[in-house]
Design a protein around this motif. Structure first.
Motif, PDB file in Angstrom:
ATOM      1  N   PHE A  36     -14.414 -10.569  12.957  1.00 34.81           N
ATOM      2  CA  PHE A  36     -15.152 -10.263  11.484  1.00 34.81           C
ATOM      3  C   PHE A  36     -16.225  -9.127  11.901  1.00 34.81           C
ATOM      4  CE2 PHE A  36     -13.241 -12.832   8.420  1.00 34.81           C
ATOM      5  CZ  PHE A  36     -12.556 -13.944   8.967  1.00 34.81           C
ATOM      6  N   PHE A  91     -19.593  -9.928   4.992  1.00 38.43           N
ATOM      7  CA  PHE A  91     -18.641 -10.055   5.864  1.00 38.43           C
ATOM      8  C   PHE A  91     -17.342  -9.237   5.110  1.00 38.43           C
ATOM      9  CE2 PHE A  91     -19.683 -13.168   9.265  1.00 38.43           C
ATOM     10  CZ  PHE A  91     -20.507 -13.579   8.761  1.00 38.43           C
ATOM     11  N   GLY A  92     -16.746  -8.704   6.315  1.00 41.43           N
ATOM     12  CA  GLY A  92     -15.487  -7.947   6.025  1.00 41.43           C
ATOM     13  C   GLY A  92     -14.578  -9.134   5.965  1.00 41.43           C
ATOM     14  N   PRO A  93     -13.024  -8.635   5.500  1.00 39.54           N
ATOM     15  CA  PRO A  93     -11.929  -9.625   5.361  1.00 39.54           C
ATOM     16  C   PRO A  93     -11.339 -10.092   6.664  1.00 39.54           C
ATOM     17  CG  PRO A  93     -11.212  -7.456   5.069  1.00 39.54           C
ATOM     18  CD  PRO A  93     -12.479  -7.238   5.180  1.00 39.54           C
TER      19      PRO A  93
END
Lengths: 113, 113
Positions: free
Chosen positions: A90, A104-106
């Protein structure tokens, strides 16, 4: 709301291979982070940065390099990938230091064979 | 060393029941404390955070958490859960003198219909 994107979303490589994971955030946050998530360990900090050209060592940095090329872009590099680096990665960003909310990104799922 | 402990790896409750997810921390000063939620195939999202003031903090989607300095705890609560609350919940700690956040190992919540 802050937007953090990661690419690729999934990656398979072989032991000894080179891998680059990319992260981009579009809200001009100062701080960016790379974490790995493993069952039983939660999230562990690999590297982080507080601006373009800056890099700080996290808690589990061995085997990883990182580079922050711009305010928006933060890359994680695995130059000799090992099976122990199979994980979910992440990227996150925050406007200010650790007391601020992280976005956060995926995630990128990496498998090292 | 600073740490976050989530003693319950899995919690299962019925829809409509009340919920408490436990979090204990180890840090000598007053910490920044967070609860994040991770829905399937997504990154983490902030539920709520605490630094000072009223020890009961309200968050997103009717979640709340109560800080206790004497017990070194920051438990997450919800009066009535919905099936959509099924996710992994992370407690996190940020120390006031660093740029890092320490995450617990997470609690997987399953809400039965």
């Amino acid at each position: 709301e802050a937007a953090v994107t990661q690419s690729p979303r999934n990656k398979v490589t072989v032991t000894g291979g080179n891998v680059t994971l990319s992260c981009r955030q579009t809200n001009s946050h100062n701080y960016m982070y790379w974490y790995r998530q493993d069952t039983g360990h939660g999230l562990r900090l690999i590297h982080y940065s507080y601006g373009a050209g800056n890099l700080q060592i996290g808690d589990v940095p061995d085997g990883y390099k990182a580079t922050r090329t711009t305010q928006e872009d933060f890359f994680l590099l695995l130059e000799l990938a090992s099976p122990s680096q199979t994980s979910l990665y992440f990227c996150a960003s925050s406007e200010d230091w650790g007391g601020d909310t992280q976005y956060f990104g995926p995630g990128t799922r990496l498998l090292v064979l | 060393a600073q740490s976050v402990t989530q003693p319950d790896a899995r919690v299962t409750v019925s829809e409509g029941a009340s919920l408490q997810l436990r979090c204990k921390y180890s840090y000598s000063a007053t910490p920044y404390l967070f609860w994040y939620v991770q829905y399937p195939r997504q990154g983490l999202q902030l539920l709520l955070k605490y630094y000072s003031g009223d020890p009961v903090v309200q968050g997103v989607n009717s979640f709340e958490a109560e800080f206790s300095k004497s017990n070194s705890s920051f438990h997450l609560q919800k009066a009535s859960v919905h099936w959509s609350d099924s996710a992994v919940y992370f407690c996190a700690l940020s120390m006031s003198n660093t740029n890092k956040v320490v995450f617990g190992t997470g609690t997987r919540l399953q809400v039965l219909p």
